[in-house]
Design a protein around this motif. Structure first.
Motif, mmCIF file in Angstrom:
data_model
loop_
_atom_site.group_PDB
_atom_site.id
_atom_site.type_symbol
_atom_site.label_atom_id
_atom_site.label_comp_id
_atom_site.label_asym_id
_atom_site.label_seq_id
_atom_site.Cartn_x
_atom_site.Cartn_y
_atom_site.Cartn_z
ATOM 1 N N TYR A 27 35.966 41.699 41.727
ATOM 2 C CA TYR A 27 36.406 42.844 40.925
ATOM 3 C C TYR A 27 36.601 42.442 39.471
ATOM 4 O O TYR A 27 36.232 43.178 38.550
ATOM 5 C CB TYR A 27 37.700 43.407 41.511
ATOM 6 C CG TYR A 27 38.290 44.531 40.703
ATOM 7 C CD1 TYR A 27 37.598 45.734 40.553
ATOM 8 C CD2 TYR A 27 39.526 44.399 40.077
ATOM 9 C CE1 TYR A 27 38.120 46.780 39.808
ATOM 10 C CE2 TYR A 27 40.056 45.434 39.329
ATOM 11 C CZ TYR A 27 39.360 46.622 39.197
ATOM 12 O OH TYR A 27 39.870 47.645 38.464
ATOM 13 N N SER A 28 37.121 41.239 39.262
ATOM 14 C CA SER A 28 37.343 40.741 37.908
ATOM 15 C C SER A 28 36.027 40.609 37.139
ATOM 16 O O SER A 28 35.948 40.938 35.948
ATOM 17 C CB SER A 28 38.059 39.386 37.960
ATOM 18 O OG SER A 28 38.201 38.845 36.662
ATOM 19 N N GLN A 29 34.980 40.165 37.827
ATOM 20 C CA GLN A 29 33.679 40.009 37.170
ATOM 21 C C GLN A 29 33.076 41.369 36.817
ATOM 22 O O GLN A 29 32.444 41.522 35.763
ATOM 23 C CB GLN A 29 32.746 39.214 38.082
ATOM 24 C CG GLN A 29 33.126 37.742 38.176
ATOM 25 C CD GLN A 29 32.415 37.021 39.297
ATOM 26 O OE1 GLN A 29 31.998 37.618 40.295
ATOM 27 N NE2 GLN A 29 32.253 35.700 39.143
ATOM 28 N N VAL A 30 33.264 42.363 37.694
ATOM 29 C CA VAL A 30 32.786 43.714 37.387
ATOM 30 C C VAL A 30 33.537 44.270 36.184
ATOM 31 O O VAL A 30 32.952 44.898 35.289
ATOM 32 C CB VAL A 30 32.956 44.653 38.604
ATOM 33 C CG1 VAL A 30 32.577 46.090 38.239
ATOM 34 C CG2 VAL A 30 32.101 44.182 39.776
ATOM 35 N N LYS A 31 34.828 44.013 36.146
ATOM 36 C CA LYS A 31 35.639 44.523 35.040
ATOM 37 C C LYS A 31 35.244 43.867 33.720
ATOM 38 O O LYS A 31 35.233 44.515 32.665
ATOM 39 C CB LYS A 31 37.119 44.292 35.324
ATOM 40 C CG LYS A 31 38.031 45.044 34.365
ATOM 41 C CD LYS A 31 39.448 45.146 34.879
ATOM 42 C CE LYS A 31 40.286 46.033 33.977
ATOM 43 N NZ LYS A 31 41.653 46.229 34.502
ATOM 44 N N THR A 32 34.900 42.594 33.776
ATOM 45 C CA THR A 32 34.448 41.903 32.566
ATOM 46 C C THR A 32 33.195 42.567 32.007
ATOM 47 O O THR A 32 33.071 42.786 30.790
ATOM 48 C CB THR A 32 34.165 40.420 32.868
ATOM 49 O OG1 THR A 32 35.386 39.783 33.252
ATOM 50 C CG2 THR A 32 33.593 39.707 31.650
ATOM 51 N N LEU A 33 32.249 42.907 32.888
ATOM 52 C CA LEU A 33 31.039 43.590 32.444
ATOM 53 C C LEU A 33 31.376 44.974 31.894
ATOM 54 O O LEU A 33 30.847 45.389 30.853
ATOM 55 C CB LEU A 33 30.044 43.710 33.598
ATOM 56 C CG LEU A 33 28.718 44.403 33.249
ATOM 57 C CD1 LEU A 33 27.539 43.690 33.891
ATOM 58 C CD2 LEU A 33 28.726 45.865 33.697
ATOM 59 N N ALA A 34 32.264 45.704 32.580
ATOM 60 C CA ALA A 34 32.638 47.049 32.130
ATOM 61 C C ALA A 34 33.283 46.995 30.750
ATOM 62 O O ALA A 34 33.018 47.847 29.886
ATOM 63 C CB ALA A 34 33.580 47.693 33.135
#
Length: 326
Positions: free
Chosen positions: A293-300
């Motif tokens: 989830y943290s990696q998705v949030k970084t992209l977002a």
């Protein structure tokens, strides 16, 4: 109304049809199907709704997921959890010819099969695990997500099918890979538009599209660009769903490419959603490709900085972030 008996089941080989049934698919006619979404189950049993309820107000226990073109797709996306030609040695045609089931037959059949699925929760009502009122509501779906398996725009009567569901008081979420711009143009020119249109994105340029989406024709990248242009003419809310695959499309070059597409076509929303390491995708990708989830949030957050789209909502359980145009 019934499909022509001469073609019943010819499009899906009998052996493959049995595989689909074991996977929980309820087949309608010759090319359509529905399957219980796990979020319908979670909503009924645990009162845990899908992120779409949180983001868009769609009641998870009243949502029907289906496809009017089961198994028929023009891409072989590496992240797809669905069965595709070559998996387990199975093969079938990508095209169904010129004979198709009527929209009314498809709509009635999908709703009927959805009710058959939901009826099974009656036993849990008796056990006190599901509320009777919620089960009664679930038996009358209010939204249909045309996604599930296959490319829904392959069905030539899609606009009329959307009309059939809307006549029944349902909202319609259409999810497409954008490979058939003529189909989207027909919908755009008709009065029967979806409630919300999703276009799925994995590649950000022609090269990454060939690698990650593996189209059956190299011209489909150009077709996608045409569909994105058509999308801008629709009056309904539009969504870019960016499927995030760690190590393959979440780096700086990818973020820059997605940002350019977002800036150019200005969808209402952008969903950055994690690839999930399930189904047949496990034969093509590694578990490490499923982002946290943290990696998705970084992209977002990177998309936010480069496009100005605001982070409007998020759901950690589904590893998805919603960005919205100002």
């Amino acid at each position: 109304m019934q499909p022509p008996q001469s073609i019943v089941n010819e499009r899906i080989p009998a052996e493959l049809k049995q595989v689909l049934k074991k996977q929980g698919y309820h087949i309608v006619g010759t090319h359509s199907a529905t399957k219980k979404c796990r979020w319908l189950h979670n909503s009924l049993v645990y009162n845990r709704p899908c992120y779409k309820e949180k983001f868009y107000g769609i009641s998870s226990h009243r949502c029907l997921q289906a496809s009017p073109a089961i198994l028929s797709c023009l891409t072989r996306c590496v992240h797809c959890w669905r069965l595709m030609p070559g998996d387990e040695g199975y093969s079938w045609s990508d095209t169904f010819g010129n004979i198709w089931d009527e929209p009314e037959f498809v709509a009635e059949g999908l709703i009927r099969e959805h009710k058959r699925i939901v009826c099974g929760y009656g036993a849990l009502v008796k056990e006190g695990r599901v509320e009777k009122k919620r089960l009664e509501e679930a038996l009358e779906p209010t939204n249909i997500a045309l996604s599930l398996s296959g490319e829904p725009t392959i069905y030539p009567h899609l606009a009329e099918l959307i009309q059939e569901f809307k006549k029944r008081g349902m909202t319609v979420f259409l999810v497409t890979s954008g490979v058939l711009p003529r189909a989207l143009k027909k919908i755009a020119d008709s009065e029967f538009k979806p409630t919300q249109l999703y276009i799925s994105l994995t590649g950000w340029d022609a090269e990454s599209y060939q690698t990650l989406n593996r189209p059956i024709d190299e011209k489909l990248w150009s077709a996608l660009q045409q569909s994105l242009e058509i999308m801008t003419t629709l009056t309904c809310p539009t969504v870019f769903r960016v499927t995030v695959i760690h190590g393959l499309n979440d780096g700086g070059e990818a973020v820059k490419g997605f940002s350019k597409m977002i800036a150019k076509y200005q969808p209402t929303y952008v969903e950055a959603k994690a690839y999930m390491h399930v189904g047949y995708s496990t034969k093509r990708l590694k578990r490490a490709n499923m982002p946290t989830y943290s990696q998705v949030k970084t992209l977002a957050e990177a998309l936010h900085k480069q496009t100005g789209y605001q982070i409007a909502n998020e759901e950690a359980d589904s590893r998805v972030i919603l960005l919205k145009k100002k």
